[in-house]
Design an enzyme around this catalytic site. Structure first.
Site: not given
Length: 560
Positions: A52, A54
């Site tokens: 991922d 963020d």
């Protein structure tokens, strides 16, 4: 000549753990470099590393980033009619923690355990205890599956929202212009329920993230809001040497490109002296607009991104994986198809316990690595405040001493009130070391809902995925035994069992009895000579048949 490990294993006396009672500790990495294990994982079986962006690749600085999100959300609320006084509030990082539950009926922030038992209850800035709590929660318990009423604030993006909810409830409860009600507040003839207030906050947060200026202000001052780690290119380049690496983020391409360009903005490449490389070169597959957790189910249409304009090319992408191409949407099945991998081949690394970890684990069987940035502070308290933990152990010893010679015939009732008060005081001091809401993982001796989710869904977890840099890619992350109270509090010493006190103790289930029982079984069945079942009795397994969480299922299949 050096003795091989296989030879040493033949003699238990040569095992390292038997050389020293605490030998295992000297093999462990430094606490801040550690990766912690819930389920065993053999790194050499991992063929793909997924990320991922963020709060995983891009770690946002705290409290600067939360303060920005808080301010923008307050401004949005004021713009739709909320009182101007709210602009006076500033984000206080000492109050919220992740994993709290907001009760949309009574407006309370709750910290609960895995079963819904209340650990902490706050109405605004007021912490509620005892009889007041039982008025609203008679059994100090909530039905967690009542998702219409209870909302779990599980993500790092939820931290500003958590504190804002407390600010709003406190303001409307105590401001003389408003009349506080059990389920909301009144302004003259106008009534606002906590449920409506909560929905306004949720809408404002979404607006700030998707339509507001949060991303714009972030990229305007990346140095202020985003952590930059020089070890990132090195780790990803090493991962790419042993497997494939992919990025799956919910962010759009333009924002992703700016963040990732900053993260890899070094004058050199993976190592000092090597040439600089664009961030895209560290990944075999790049997916933006992933829309997790939908991504782990049916997903969305896979499209190709025009990296010059940031716009999507028309039509569904149906071709093979192309290096340097950025894709939009898709699904976890798409990832497996394009990379030629299946569930357990993939280690997915993310910070979102629901969007990243739970769904990738339950729907796809991917191996999971949860990034928990707060773990750094949790470990600091765990080690720095060891005196508090030691005092609690001493108080337990005092309690045991008072009851040592007493049994059910005793009329004596030791006065333990002073010890109980001290235990409560030390436990409170320990909780406050973490912040006003206490530890992310526990309240006193009880684990939180968040802790139970980490243990259930994350195979591995750490403060940062960068900690993988300190382990070889052949490493076996082996889970420690999860001990029950009868195992953690009873020493491994021989105890003579009194058969009168414990009649079931004679029910010895170990295979050493089998030869002795063969004769008894023969006596029972000797009169039955004509018709017999194929197998009269089970035989003790001579090979390993139980699953011991060693991540070796495939090896066993190959051996067969």
């Amino acid at each position: 000549m050096t003795t091989s490990w296989s030879d040493r294993l033949q003699n238990a006396a040569d095992m390292p753990a038997n050389m020293d009672k605490h030998a295992l500790k000297k093999y462990r990495r430094e606490a801040y470099h550690r990766v912690f294990v819930n389920r065993s994982l053999a790194m050499e079986k991992i063929k793909c590393f997924g990320f991922d962006m963020d709060y995983t690749l891009a770690v946002y600085k705290s409290p600067e980033y939360e303060s920005l999100g808080f301010e923008l959300t307050v401004e949005r609320l004021v713009s739709i009619g909320y009182p101007q006084e709210l602009l006076s509030f500033a984000y206080d990082s000492t109050f919220p923690t992740r994993g709290l539950v907001f009760d949309t009926l009574y407006g309370n922030l709750l910290k609960v355990d895995a079963y819904g038992n209340l650990l902490v209850c706050a109405h605004g800035f007021n912490f509620i205890r005892g009889p007041e709590t039982r008025e609203q929660y008679p059994n100090k318990f909530i039905q967690r599956d009542d998702t219409e009423r209870f909302y779990i604030l599980n993500t790092l993006f939820n931290l500003p929202e958590t504190y804002l909810l407390a600010c709003l409830v406190d303001f409307f409860t105590n401001c003389p212009r408003y009349t506080s009600c059990e389920t909301g507040f009144k302004d003259g003839d106008l009534f606002m329920s906590y449920r409506s207030m909560f929905q306004d906050v949720r809408d404002a947060v979404d607006w700030v993230h998707y339509k507001g200026s949060l991303k714009e202000k972030t990229v305007e001052n990346l140095e202020k809001y985003v952590v930059k780690d020089g070890k990132l290119p090195l780790l990803l380049s090493r991962m790419k040497e042993v497997g494939k690496v992919f990025l799956a983020t919910n962010s759009d391409y333009k924002y992703t490109d700016k963040i990732m360009t900053y993260l890899f903005d070094f004058p050199h490449g993976p190592k000092p002296g090597s040439s600089h490389r664009p961030w895209q070169s560290y990944f075999d597959l790049i997916l933006v607009d992933a829309r997790k957790p939908l991504f782990f189910g049916e997903g969305t249409v896979l499209r190709q991104v025009d990296t010059k304009t940031g716009k999507l090319k028309i039509g569904t992408y149906t071709g093979p994986l192309q290096h340097g191409i950025v894709y939009s949407g898709g699904s976890s099945d798409t990832v497996c198809d394009l990379l030629g991998a299946k569930g357990k081949d993939i280690l997915y690394i993310g910070d979102h316990i629901f969007g990243d970890i739970l769904k990738s684990k339950k729907r796809q069987g991917w191996r999971t690595f949860l990034v928990i940035p707060e773990l750094a502070q949790e470990l600091h308290v765990w080690t720095d405040k060891s005196s508090l933990f030691e005092e609690l152990q001493s108080l337990d010893i005092f309690l045991a001493e008072l009851y040592k010679h007493l049994d059910s015939s005793s009329n004596e009732r030791p006065d333990i009130s002073s010890i109980q008060r001290r235990i409560k005081k030390v436990t409170h001091d320990m909780d406050m070391c973490y912040g006003m809401m206490g530890s992310l993982f526990r309240s006193g001796s009880r684990q939180t809902l968040f802790a139970s989710q980490v243990m259930r869904y994350a195979d591995l977890y750490a403060a940062s995925f960068i900690n993988l840099l300190y382990y070889p890619f052949s490493y076996l992350f082996r889970a420690a035994h999860v001990l029950m109270p009868h195992e953690s509090t009873v020493e491994h010493t021989h105890v003579d069992i009194n058969e009168m006190e414990s009649p079931l103790a004679t029910r010895n289930r170990t295979s050493v009895d089998f030869k002795d029982t063969d004769y008894k079984r023969h006596q029972l069945t000797r009169s039955i000579s004509e018709i017999k079942p194929p197998n009269l009795f089970p035989l003790a397994p001579q090979e390993i048949t139980h699953c011991h969480d060693e991540d070796d299922d495939e090896e066993e299949e190959e051996e067969e």
